[in-house]
Design an enzyme around this catalytic site. Structure first.
Site, PDB file in Angstrom:
ATOM      1  CG  ASN A 115      62.013 -44.803   0.745  1.00 51.84           C
ATOM      2  OD1 ASN A 115      61.788 -45.323  -0.353  1.00 51.84           O
ATOM      3  ND2 ASN A 115      63.235 -44.670   1.223  1.00 51.84           N
TER       4      ASN A 115
ATOM      5  CG  HIS B 114      64.458 -42.495  -3.716  1.00 52.30           C
ATOM      6  ND1 HIS B 114      63.417 -43.395  -3.723  1.00 52.30           N
ATOM      7  CD2 HIS B 114      65.157 -42.729  -2.563  1.00 52.30           C
ATOM      8  CE1 HIS B 114      63.480 -44.138  -2.632  1.00 52.30           C
ATOM      9  NE2 HIS B 114      64.524 -43.755  -1.910  1.00 52.30           N
TER      10      HIS B 114
ATOM     11  CB  CYS C 126      66.240 -46.335  -2.737  1.00 56.42           C
ATOM     12  SG  CYS C 126      65.465 -46.891  -1.228  1.00 56.42           S
TER      13      CYS C 126
HETATM   14  C1  LIG Z   1      65.828 -41.793   9.903  1.00 59.34           C
HETATM   15  C2  LIG Z   1      65.858 -40.288  10.073  1.00 59.34           C
HETATM   16  C3  LIG Z   1      64.501 -39.688   9.736  1.00 59.34           C
HETATM   17  C4  LIG Z   1      66.183 -39.985  11.504  1.00 59.34           C
HETATM   18  O1  LIG Z   1      66.292 -38.580  11.644  1.00 59.34           O
HETATM   19  P1  LIG Z   1      67.566 -37.943  12.364  1.00 59.34           P
HETATM   20  O2  LIG Z   1      67.290 -36.501  12.463  1.00 59.34           O
HETATM   21  O3  LIG Z   1      68.774 -38.376  11.593  1.00 59.34           O
HETATM   22  O4  LIG Z   1      67.502 -38.596  13.754  1.00 59.34           O
HETATM   23  P2  LIG Z   1      68.603 -39.472  14.501  1.00 59.34           P
HETATM   24  O5  LIG Z   1      68.658 -40.848  13.921  1.00 59.34           O
HETATM   25  O6  LIG Z   1      69.890 -38.681  14.586  1.00 59.34           O
HETATM   26  O7  LIG Z   1      67.955 -39.530  15.900  1.00 59.34           O
HETATM   27  C5  LIG Z   1      67.709 -38.354  16.668  1.00 59.34           C
HETATM   28  C6  LIG Z   1      66.852 -38.725  17.851  1.00 59.34           C
HETATM   29  O8  LIG Z   1      65.507 -38.962  17.412  1.00 59.34           O
HETATM   30  C7  LIG Z   1      65.075 -40.214  17.926  1.00 59.34           C
HETATM   31  N1  LIG Z   1      64.105 -40.801  17.007  1.00 59.34           N
HETATM   32  C8  LIG Z   1      64.338 -41.657  15.987  1.00 59.34           C
HETATM   33  N2  LIG Z   1      63.183 -41.964  15.394  1.00 59.34           N
HETATM   34  C9  LIG Z   1      62.214 -41.305  16.046  1.00 59.34           C
HETATM   35  C10 LIG Z   1      60.815 -41.232  15.896  1.00 59.34           C
HETATM   36  N3  LIG Z   1      60.152 -41.921  14.951  1.00 59.34           N
HETATM   37  N4  LIG Z   1      60.125 -40.439  16.740  1.00 59.34           N
HETATM   38  C11 LIG Z   1      60.745 -39.738  17.694  1.00 59.34           C
HETATM   39  N5  LIG Z   1      62.059 -39.770  17.887  1.00 59.34           N
HETATM   40  C12 LIG Z   1      62.793 -40.550  17.082  1.00 59.34           C
HETATM   41  C13 LIG Z   1      66.324 -41.021  18.045  1.00 59.34           C
HETATM   42  O9  LIG Z   1      66.128 -42.087  18.972  1.00 59.34           O
HETATM   43  C14 LIG Z   1      67.292 -40.009  18.545  1.00 59.34           C
HETATM   44  O10 LIG Z   1      67.104 -39.828  19.927  1.00 59.34           O
HETATM   45  P3  LIG Z   1      68.366 -39.633  20.901  1.00 59.34           P
HETATM   46  O11 LIG Z   1      69.020 -38.387  20.412  1.00 59.34           O
HETATM   47  O12 LIG Z   1      67.703 -39.527  22.220  1.00 59.34           O
HETATM   48  O13 LIG Z   1      69.188 -40.854  20.710  1.00 59.34           O
HETATM   49  C15 LIG Z   1      66.945 -39.650   9.153  1.00 59.34           C
HETATM   50  O14 LIG Z   1      68.206 -40.020   9.618  1.00 59.34           O
HETATM   51  C16 LIG Z   1      66.828 -40.032   7.744  1.00 59.34           C
HETATM   52  O15 LIG Z   1      65.872 -39.705   7.071  1.00 59.34           O
HETATM   53  N6  LIG Z   1      67.861 -40.723   7.224  1.00 59.34           N
HETATM   54  C17 LIG Z   1      67.877 -41.144   5.854  1.00 59.34           C
HETATM   55  C18 LIG Z   1      66.956 -42.300   5.737  1.00 59.34           C
HETATM   56  C19 LIG Z   1      66.700 -42.621   4.329  1.00 59.34           C
HETATM   57  O16 LIG Z   1      66.305 -41.797   3.570  1.00 59.34           O
HETATM   58  N7  LIG Z   1      66.902 -43.890   4.006  1.00 59.34           N
HETATM   59  C20 LIG Z   1      66.599 -44.420   2.766  1.00 59.34           C
HETATM   60  C21 LIG Z   1      67.632 -44.019   1.799  1.00 59.34           C
HETATM   61  S1  LIG Z   1      67.109 -44.558   0.268  1.00 59.34           S
END
Ligand SMILES: CC(C)(COP(=O)(O)OP(=O)(O)OC[C@H]1O[C@@H](n2cnc3c(N)ncnc32)[C@H](O)[C@@H]1OP(=O)(O)O)[C@@H](O)C(=O)NCCC(=O)NCCS
Length: 334
Positions: A285, A255, A115
């Site tokens: 993204n 970004h 990214c």
């Molecule tokens: C991916 C992202 C949105 C997930 O959000 P989060 O708050 O970190 O959530 P987690 O991964 O800790 O998961 C929390 C819970 O939500 C759940 N969950 C994940 N995706 C979900 C969705 N689309 N809808 C509902 N629940 C979801 C998970 O299964 C987890 O459930 P559990 O606690 O029962 O296991 C977040 O981690 C993120 O944005 N990370 C950076 C990603 C990014 O920017 N990547 C590119 C970098 S360039």
């Protein structure tokens, strides 16, 4: 006389198909509320159709760029395409784009810094201009993320979308253009955000397909933590070493990975939301597309002399920030 590399035009393209949060609710166990509150994303664009690769969008973005800037293809010296979803591993998507728009008297190549690729390519292309070697360099950021997104994986399929943007870099002797950059990588981040198979270490087999290893693998929470800190750190560092106070910054161009990461970066820089370019709600993204798509959407609001701080974070890990002084006032093309 010191030569700087200035952005002198922008082109962009997003596909027509809109994948909304409501449609995702029907595909995986998620809700519009969850996606919006965790990421800020409402919808993203998807490139549909057989044999439609990243180059399709790159070509459209560069065609628009050449038209808007009145540049003839044969004037272009170099085209760099930043992408993680090349049409194929080789030849470079940059070559396919160049050929598609009639750029035939140049050289072209791809760059992969996940990214952060667009920023890395921008800084690289600028070196050729600053050194006086080339006069017209096109930097493309383009990705068809839908090609590597697993639409049964609710944590990842909500984030990514498809799109492309392109800018033209030309020499400037009045102090406009790219003035500084901090670019970083940390290869120990490999295991947290990557595509497991398809490369030379693990070539494609029936098994890699069955194990869904050709899709994005991401440990979201780890990536999130690293991204929040890194992107804010380098943006603050670029401000500090260029003696820019928050009032001096006209725009933060972040970004578009997650609205919460963007907010944290803006907060650290001390800039208010009115100075933050944001279109994640519409495109998600788009990896290498995010920064040029932001510049394109906000082009009409940019003024000559505006101080812009660009910042990105990506898989690998890669991250960086670029400081540039905007070189032109927008004029609508009739
Ligand atoms: C991916 C992202 C949105 C997930 O959000 P989060 O708050 O970190 O959530 P987690 O991964 O800790 O998961 C929390 C819970 O939500 C759940 N969950 C994940 N995706 C979900 C969705 N689309 N809808 C509902 N629940 C979801 C998970 O299964 C987890 O459930 P559990 O606690 O029962 O296991 C977040 O981690 C993120 O944005 N990370 C950076 C990603 C990014 O920017 N990547 C590119 C970098 S360039």
């Amino acid at each position: 006389m010191k030569i700087t590399a200035a952005i002198t035009g922008i082109g962009s393209y997003v596909p027509d198909y809109v994948l909304t949060n409501l449609e995702l609710e029907k595909m995986v166990d998620t809700t519009d509320e969850w996606i919006t509150s965790r990421t800020g994303i409402k919808e993203r664009r998807i490139l549909k159709g057989e044999d439609q690769g990243t180059s399709v969008m790159g070509i459209k973005a560069v065609q628009q760029l050449l038209e808007k800037t009145g540049t003839r293809p044969e004037e272009v010296d170099l085209l760099i395409c930043a992408t993680v979803t090349p049409d194929m591993l080789f030849p470079a998507t940059a070559n396919i784009i160049a050929n598609g728009v009639g750029i035939a008297r140049a050289f072209s190549y791809d760059m992969n810094a996940a990214c952060s690729g667009f920023l890395f390519a921008l800084a690289t292309g600028a070196q050729f201009v600053q050194s006086g070697t080339y006069k017209k360099v096109v930097i493309v950021g383009a990705d068809k993320m839908s090609a590597i997104v697993d639409y049964t994986d609710r944590a990842n399929c909500i984030i990514f979308g498809d799109g492309a943007g392109a800018v033209l870099l030309e020499p400037n002797t009045e102090g406009y253009g790219l003035l500084d950059q901090v670019l970083r990588t940390d290869g120990s981040g490999e295991a947290y955000l990557y595509q497991k198979a398809g490369g030379s270490r693990r070539p494609p087999t029936h098994e890699t397909v069955d194990r869904r290893e050709h899709f994005i693998y991401q440990e979201g929470a780890t990536v999130f933590k690293f991204a929040v800190k890194s992107m804010a750190d380098v943006a603050a560092q670029v401000m500090e070493r260029n003696h820019l106070g928050n009032d001096d910054v006209a725009w933060l161009v972040p970004h578009q990975a997650n609205k919460r990461i963007i907010d944290a970066t803006a907060h650290r820089m001390g800039v208010g939301p009115e100075k933050v370019m944001l279109n994640i709600q519409r495109y998600g993204n788009t990896t290498n597309g995010t920064i040029p798509l932001c510049l394109s959407d906000y082009e009409s609001q940019l003024r000559r002399g505006d101080n812009l701080v660009l910042a990105a974070f990506g898989g690998g890990f890669t991250w960086g920030s670029v400081y540039l002084k905007w070189a032109y006032d927008y004029q609508a093309v009739s």
